[in-house]
Design an enzyme around this catalytic site. Structure first.
Site, short mmCIF file in Angstrom:
data_model
loop_
_atom_site.label_atom_id
_atom_site.label_comp_id
_atom_site.label_asym_id
_atom_site.label_seq_id
_atom_site.Cartn_x
_atom_site.Cartn_y
_atom_site.Cartn_z
CG ASP A 138 -46.11 -10.20 77.93
OD1 ASP A 138 -45.82 -10.93 77.09
OD2 ASP A 138 -45.18 -10.20 78.94
CG HIS B 143 -35.69 -15.85 76.06
ND1 HIS B 143 -36.39 -14.87 76.67
CD2 HIS B 143 -34.48 -15.94 76.58
CE1 HIS B 143 -35.74 -14.38 77.80
NE2 HIS B 143 -34.56 -15.18 77.61
CG ASP C 281 -44.00 -15.22 76.99
OD1 ASP C 281 -43.80 -14.30 78.39
OD2 ASP C 281 -43.24 -15.17 76.38
CG ASP D 288 -40.98 -17.97 77.56
OD1 ASP D 288 -39.99 -19.05 77.70
OD2 ASP D 288 -40.44 -16.99 76.96
CD GLU E 187 -40.71 -14.70 73.47
OE1 GLU E 187 -39.78 -13.84 73.43
OE2 GLU E 187 -40.95 -15.46 74.27
P1 AMP Z 1 -39.37 -13.24 77.24
O1 AMP Z 1 -40.97 -13.45 77.27
O2 AMP Z 1 -38.60 -13.10 78.41
O3 AMP Z 1 -39.00 -14.26 76.24
O4 AMP Z 1 -39.13 -11.87 76.50
C1 AMP Z 1 -39.85 -11.11 75.54
C2 AMP Z 1 -39.38 -10.22 74.65
O5 AMP Z 1 -38.40 -9.45 75.08
C3 AMP Z 1 -38.43 -11.12 73.72
O6 AMP Z 1 -39.03 -11.59 72.51
C4 AMP Z 1 -37.38 -10.19 73.24
O7 AMP Z 1 -38.05 -9.18 72.35
C5 AMP Z 1 -37.44 -8.97 74.34
N1 AMP Z 1 -36.18 -9.67 75.48
C6 AMP Z 1 -36.46 -10.61 76.24
N2 AMP Z 1 -34.97 -10.79 76.64
C7 AMP Z 1 -34.18 -10.11 76.15
C8 AMP Z 1 -32.54 -9.96 76.13
N3 AMP Z 1 -31.81 -10.45 77.06
N4 AMP Z 1 -32.18 -8.95 75.17
C9 AMP Z 1 -32.96 -8.32 74.35
N5 AMP Z 1 -34.31 -8.44 74.02
C10 AMP Z 1 -34.69 -9.30 75.14
MG MG Z 2 -41.15 -15.41 76.32
MG MG Z 3 -42.34 -12.89 78.50
#
Ligand code: AMP
Ligand code: MG
Ligand code: MG
Length: 208
Positions: A121, A179, A21, A184, A23
């Protein structure tokens, strides 16, 4: 006599599942172009026990936009200090390859596959960044299981779903910070394990 849930785990097509996962740099309103990976965590999950046997985890220094936005830090919990002076993605990709070798995951006899939440990803983020910087991308990144598909198969649902909804749907307590890449991964690994305990046999998301 209590019946162990583990009894329902079926033989799997994979020796290991590699839960990943990323970021990446982001902002609330404006899109950051290019977005760059800032956290690269992978859990090695045993395909019989569904326990984590090893972890690869690195923060990654962004180079085009080295300053993280306040929004990004608030979303991911990743502060500027955590990425400044960290290796850049090309170095992290090499270290990840070395980790795969050390863990015997590149042995053709050992079957493994990445597991992600969504296709972003490995279908979008990594290919886009590697194309932008002209970094070589290993072929093993071309196959993955999007955990939303087996979740929908097991639960018989077709709607769009996120990690938090899947945890809720499977009565799994969320742990850590949403996040945070490593947290995650741990939550996605729990979803994977519970789906296996419900008798699911995983397959590549592209094959049905
Ligand atoms: P996640 O694996 O859901 O934590 O998201 C991966 C990446 O997507 C994060 O590090 C952000 O770069 C982007 N991302 C996720 N959610 C948001 C959000 N609500 N607003 C902007 N970017 C987001
Ligand atoms: Mg994440
Ligand atoms: Mg993710």
């Amino acid at each position: 006599m209590a019946v162990s849930l583990n009894n329902s785990i079926q033989p799997q097509n994979y020796d290991y599942f590699l839960v990943l996962d990323f970021e990446a740099t982001c902002d609330d309103e404006k899109k950051i172009t290019p977005s760059e990976i800032i956290e690269f965590p992978v859990l090695k999950i045993n395909g019989r026990t569904f326990e984590c046997e090893s972890t690869f985890h690195s923060y990654v220094s962004p180079t085009v936009h080295p300053q993280l936005t306040k929004f990004c830090t608030e979303l991911t919990g990743i502060t500027q200090d955590m990425v400044t002076n960290q290796p850049t993605l090309d170095v992290v990709l090499q270290r990840f390859h070395t980790w795969l070798q050390k863990e015997n995951l590149l042995d053709p006899q050992v079957k493994s596959i990445f597991v992600t939440c969504g296709d972003w990803d490995l279908k979008t983020m990594l290919p886009n960044q590697c194309d932008y910087f002209k970094f070589e991308r290993a072929r093993y990144f071309n196959e993955w299981i999007n955990i939303k598909r087996p979740y929908n198969e097991v639960l018989g649902k077709k709607q769009r779903t996120g990690m938090m909804e899947m945890l809720h749907g499977l009565n799994i307590q969320h742990t850590g910070r949403h996040h945070s890449g490593i947290d995650d991964c741990r939550n996605i690994a729990e979803i994977l394990k519970v789906l296996a305990q419900r008798g699911h046999v995983f397959h590549d998301s592209r094959k049905k």
